[in-house]
Design a protein around this motif. Structure first.
Motif, PDB file in Angstrom:
ATOM      1  N   ALA A  85       0.810  -1.221   0.000  1.00  0.00           N
ATOM      2  CA  ALA A  85       0.000   0.000   0.000  1.00  0.00           C
ATOM      3  C   ALA A  85       0.841   1.267   0.000  1.00  0.00           C
ATOM      4  O   ALA A  85       0.387   2.311  -0.485  1.00  0.00           O
ATOM      5  CB  ALA A  85      -0.947   0.003   1.197  1.00  0.00           C
ATOM      6  N   PHE A  86       2.047   1.201   0.529  1.00  0.00           N
ATOM      7  CA  PHE A  86       2.868   2.416   0.653  1.00  0.00           C
ATOM      8  C   PHE A  86       3.135   3.099  -0.690  1.00  0.00           C
ATOM      9  O   PHE A  86       2.975   4.328  -0.793  1.00  0.00           O
ATOM     10  CB  PHE A  86       4.186   2.076   1.357  1.00  0.00           C
ATOM     11  CG  PHE A  86       5.078   3.273   1.563  1.00  0.00           C
ATOM     12  CD1 PHE A  86       4.803   4.199   2.563  1.00  0.00           C
ATOM     13  CD2 PHE A  86       6.183   3.478   0.751  1.00  0.00           C
ATOM     14  CE1 PHE A  86       5.619   5.301   2.748  1.00  0.00           C
ATOM     15  CE2 PHE A  86       7.010   4.576   0.937  1.00  0.00           C
ATOM     16  CZ  PHE A  86       6.733   5.489   1.937  1.00  0.00           C
ATOM     17  N   PRO A  87       3.528   2.394  -1.757  1.00  0.00           N
ATOM     18  CA  PRO A  87       3.749   3.094  -3.036  1.00  0.00           C
ATOM     19  C   PRO A  87       2.482   3.692  -3.638  1.00  0.00           C
ATOM     20  O   PRO A  87       2.564   4.580  -4.497  1.00  0.00           O
ATOM     21  CB  PRO A  87       4.322   1.997  -3.949  1.00  0.00           C
ATOM     22  CG  PRO A  87       4.811   0.939  -3.032  1.00  0.00           C
ATOM     23  CD  PRO A  87       3.900   0.975  -1.864  1.00  0.00           C
ATOM     24  N   GLY A  88       1.304   3.218  -3.211  1.00  0.00           N
ATOM     25  CA  GLY A  88       0.058   3.735  -3.763  1.00  0.00           C
ATOM     26  C   GLY A  88      -0.478   4.964  -3.069  1.00  0.00           C
ATOM     27  O   GLY A  88      -1.487   5.536  -3.512  1.00  0.00           O
ATOM     28  N   MET A 137       6.736   7.261  -5.999  1.00  0.00           N
ATOM     29  CA  MET A 137       6.767   5.998  -6.735  1.00  0.00           C
ATOM     30  C   MET A 137       5.469   5.806  -7.520  1.00  0.00           C
ATOM     31  O   MET A 137       4.376   6.015  -6.995  1.00  0.00           O
ATOM     32  CB  MET A 137       6.963   4.833  -5.762  1.00  0.00           C
ATOM     33  CG  MET A 137       8.270   4.878  -4.981  1.00  0.00           C
ATOM     34  SD  MET A 137       8.388   3.564  -3.753  1.00  0.00           S
ATOM     35  CE  MET A 137       8.348   2.122  -4.831  1.00  0.00           C
ATOM     36  N   PHE A 138       5.611   5.412  -8.779  1.00  0.00           N
ATOM     37  CA  PHE A 138       4.475   5.130  -9.666  1.00  0.00           C
ATOM     38  C   PHE A 138       3.525   6.331  -9.768  1.00  0.00           C
ATOM     39  O   PHE A 138       2.304   6.166  -9.909  1.00  0.00           O
ATOM     40  CB  PHE A 138       3.689   3.912  -9.189  1.00  0.00           C
ATOM     41  CG  PHE A 138       4.530   2.700  -8.934  1.00  0.00           C
ATOM     42  CD1 PHE A 138       5.258   2.112  -9.958  1.00  0.00           C
ATOM     43  CD2 PHE A 138       4.605   2.133  -7.670  1.00  0.00           C
ATOM     44  CE1 PHE A 138       6.043   0.995  -9.725  1.00  0.00           C
ATOM     45  CE2 PHE A 138       5.383   1.020  -7.422  1.00  0.00           C
ATOM     46  CZ  PHE A 138       6.106   0.446  -8.459  1.00  0.00           C
ATOM     47  N   ARG A 141      -1.384   2.420  -8.938  1.00  0.00           N
ATOM     48  CA  ARG A 141      -1.484   2.846  -7.548  1.00  0.00           C
ATOM     49  C   ARG A 141      -2.828   2.440  -6.953  1.00  0.00           C
ATOM     50  O   ARG A 141      -2.904   2.053  -5.773  1.00  0.00           O
ATOM     51  CB  ARG A 141      -1.287   4.353  -7.445  1.00  0.00           C
ATOM     52  CG  ARG A 141       0.052   4.816  -7.963  1.00  0.00           C
ATOM     53  CD  ARG A 141       0.188   6.311  -7.894  1.00  0.00           C
ATOM     54  NE  ARG A 141       0.290   6.764  -6.519  1.00  0.00           N
ATOM     55  CZ  ARG A 141       1.012   7.809  -6.155  1.00  0.00           C
ATOM     56  NH1 ARG A 141       1.718   8.479  -7.052  1.00  0.00           N
ATOM     57  NH2 ARG A 141       1.048   8.188  -4.901  1.00  0.00           N
ATOM     58  N   ARG A 142      -3.876   2.512  -7.752  1.00  0.00           N
ATOM     59  CA  ARG A 142      -5.198   2.094  -7.280  1.00  0.00           C
ATOM     60  C   ARG A 142      -5.203   0.594  -6.972  1.00  0.00           C
ATOM     61  O   ARG A 142      -5.745   0.156  -5.948  1.00  0.00           O
ATOM     62  CB  ARG A 142      -6.244   2.433  -8.323  1.00  0.00           C
ATOM     63  CG  ARG A 142      -7.670   2.061  -7.947  1.00  0.00           C
ATOM     64  CD  ARG A 142      -8.634   2.490  -9.054  1.00  0.00           C
ATOM     65  NE  ARG A 142     -10.006   2.200  -8.684  1.00  0.00           N
ATOM     66  CZ  ARG A 142     -10.600   1.016  -8.896  1.00  0.00           C
ATOM     67  NH1 ARG A 142      -9.905   0.032  -9.447  1.00  0.00           N
ATOM     68  NH2 ARG A 142     -11.858   0.824  -8.541  1.00  0.00           N
ATOM     69  N   VAL A 143      -4.589  -0.196  -7.851  1.00  0.00           N
ATOM     70  CA  VAL A 143      -4.525  -1.638  -7.637  1.00  0.00           C
ATOM     71  C   VAL A 143      -3.712  -1.963  -6.384  1.00  0.00           C
ATOM     72  O   VAL A 143      -4.067  -2.860  -5.610  1.00  0.00           O
ATOM     73  CB  VAL A 143      -3.920  -2.329  -8.877  1.00  0.00           C
ATOM     74  CG1 VAL A 143      -3.654  -3.801  -8.596  1.00  0.00           C
ATOM     75  CG2 VAL A 143      -4.853  -2.194 -10.074  1.00  0.00           C
ATOM     76  N   LEU A 144      -2.634  -1.230  -6.158  1.00  0.00           N
ATOM     77  CA  LEU A 144      -1.807  -1.463  -4.977  1.00  0.00           C
ATOM     78  C   LEU A 144      -2.583  -1.178  -3.687  1.00  0.00           C
ATOM     79  O   LEU A 144      -2.461  -1.916  -2.704  1.00  0.00           O
ATOM     80  CB  LEU A 144      -0.551  -0.593  -5.041  1.00  0.00           C
ATOM     81  CG  LEU A 144       0.480  -0.967  -6.107  1.00  0.00           C
ATOM     82  CD1 LEU A 144       1.622   0.031  -6.123  1.00  0.00           C
ATOM     83  CD2 LEU A 144       1.006  -2.370  -5.887  1.00  0.00           C
ATOM     84  N   LEU A 145      -3.387  -0.124  -3.697  1.00  0.00           N
ATOM     85  CA  LEU A 145      -4.191   0.186  -2.512  1.00  0.00           C
ATOM     86  C   LEU A 145      -5.240  -0.894  -2.261  1.00  0.00           C
ATOM     87  O   LEU A 145      -5.479  -1.290  -1.111  1.00  0.00           O
ATOM     88  CB  LEU A 145      -4.862   1.548  -2.672  1.00  0.00           C
ATOM     89  CG  LEU A 145      -3.941   2.774  -2.616  1.00  0.00           C
ATOM     90  CD1 LEU A 145      -4.742   4.045  -2.866  1.00  0.00           C
ATOM     91  CD2 LEU A 145      -3.242   2.855  -1.256  1.00  0.00           C
ATOM     92  N   ILE A 146      -5.862  -1.368  -3.323  1.00  0.00           N
ATOM     93  CA  ILE A 146      -6.859  -2.435  -3.161  1.00  0.00           C
ATOM     94  C   ILE A 146      -6.198  -3.709  -2.643  1.00  0.00           C
ATOM     95  O   ILE A 146      -6.713  -4.366  -1.729  1.00  0.00           O
ATOM     96  CB  ILE A 146      -7.578  -2.701  -4.496  1.00  0.00           C
ATOM     97  CG1 ILE A 146      -8.408  -1.472  -4.908  1.00  0.00           C
ATOM     98  CG2 ILE A 146      -8.470  -3.931  -4.399  1.00  0.00           C
ATOM     99  CD1 ILE A 146      -9.068  -1.605  -6.262  1.00  0.00           C
ATOM    100  N   LEU A 147      -5.044  -4.060  -3.216  1.00  0.00           N
ATOM    101  CA  LEU A 147      -4.333  -5.249  -2.753  1.00  0.00           C
ATOM    102  C   LEU A 147      -3.880  -5.096  -1.304  1.00  0.00           C
ATOM    103  O   LEU A 147      -3.957  -6.050  -0.512  1.00  0.00           O
ATOM    104  CB  LEU A 147      -3.132  -5.504  -3.663  1.00  0.00           C
ATOM    105  CG  LEU A 147      -2.285  -6.745  -3.344  1.00  0.00           C
ATOM    106  CD1 LEU A 147      -3.140  -8.002  -3.402  1.00  0.00           C
ATOM    107  CD2 LEU A 147      -1.116  -6.854  -4.321  1.00  0.00           C
TER     108      LEU A 147
END
Length: 218
Positions: A98-101, A107-108, A115-121
């Motif tokens: 979640a940190f890069p999102g 980052m990104f 970034r949206r996918v990273l937050l969801i994951l």
């Protein structure tokens, strides 16, 4: 005036998840899952955790000893060890993912979808971490209650009771679940902020529409 922005929600979710992970980590290694003291010998207090048991006496203090064999442990403690290890692993991954999102992180920055996918994951992993913390604590709590009220044991025999780590485990698991939920909320807020604003109908457009309707009727 907006009091709660997407960035603030992301930060809140991240720190709540971090707090839940730290609490779960402390709970995992605390020897205070269960406590026991005997009415026959009030100067001795026994404490039991996932990894070792401890004995407290007024003369010596606290003495802890690791379990001799993993296979010799009760089934609930074996399951709790595995689930708490999974909880710590998934909780750490949730923070790393979640940190890069987060907004404000470079980052990104050019890949909003990633970034949206990273937050969801990260939210999903935080949920998994919270549930795998709540499950072992609840299992140990259930077995403790069953053994406490077991009529097969003599009344003079001491019984295990809830320790402080049980409550910290419930708190940490709930914090992880709440942190994951807040990440989902932050994603929804970000999607809402990126929606194109609707342009209100101008008087000229309304006039043209009314003129067209009149012409069609005529």
């Amino acid at each position: 005036m907006v009091f709660l922005t997407t960035k603030m929600m992301q930060r809140a979710a991240f720190f709540v998840t971090f707090g839940g992970l730290v609490t779960s980590l402390i709970t995992t290694f605390l020897p205070l899952w269960k406590t026991m003291n005997s009415d026959l010998n009030e100067v001795e207090n026994w404490y039991s955790g996932l990894w070792h048991t401890c004995l407290y006496t007024e003369e010596v203090g606290v003495q802890c000893k690791a379990y001799d064999s993993v296979l010799g442990l009760p089934l609930d403690l074996q399951i709790s060890r595995v689930l708490m290890s999974v909880s710590l692993a998934t909780g750490g991954l949730a923070l790393l993912v979640a940190f890069p999102g987060l907004e404000g992180i470079e980052m990104f920055s050019s890949l909003p979808r990633l970034r949206r996918v990273l937050l969801i994951l990260g939210g999903v992993l935080s949920w998994v971490s919270g549930l795998t913390t709540l499950a072992p604590v609840s299992i140990v709590a259930y077995t403790t209650v069953v053994e406490f009220w077991d009529q097969g044991f003599p009344d003079v025999m001491p019984r295990w009771e809830y320790g402080e780590a049980m409550f910290s485990g419930w708190f940490g698991g709930l914090a992880l679940v709440i942190g994951g939920t807040l990440l989902f909320v932050a994603v929804c807020m970000g999607d809402h902020d990126q929606r194109p604003e609707r342009v209100p109908n101008s008087p000229e457009k309304k006039h043209k529409t009314q003129h067209y309707l009149k012409t069609e009727v005529l």
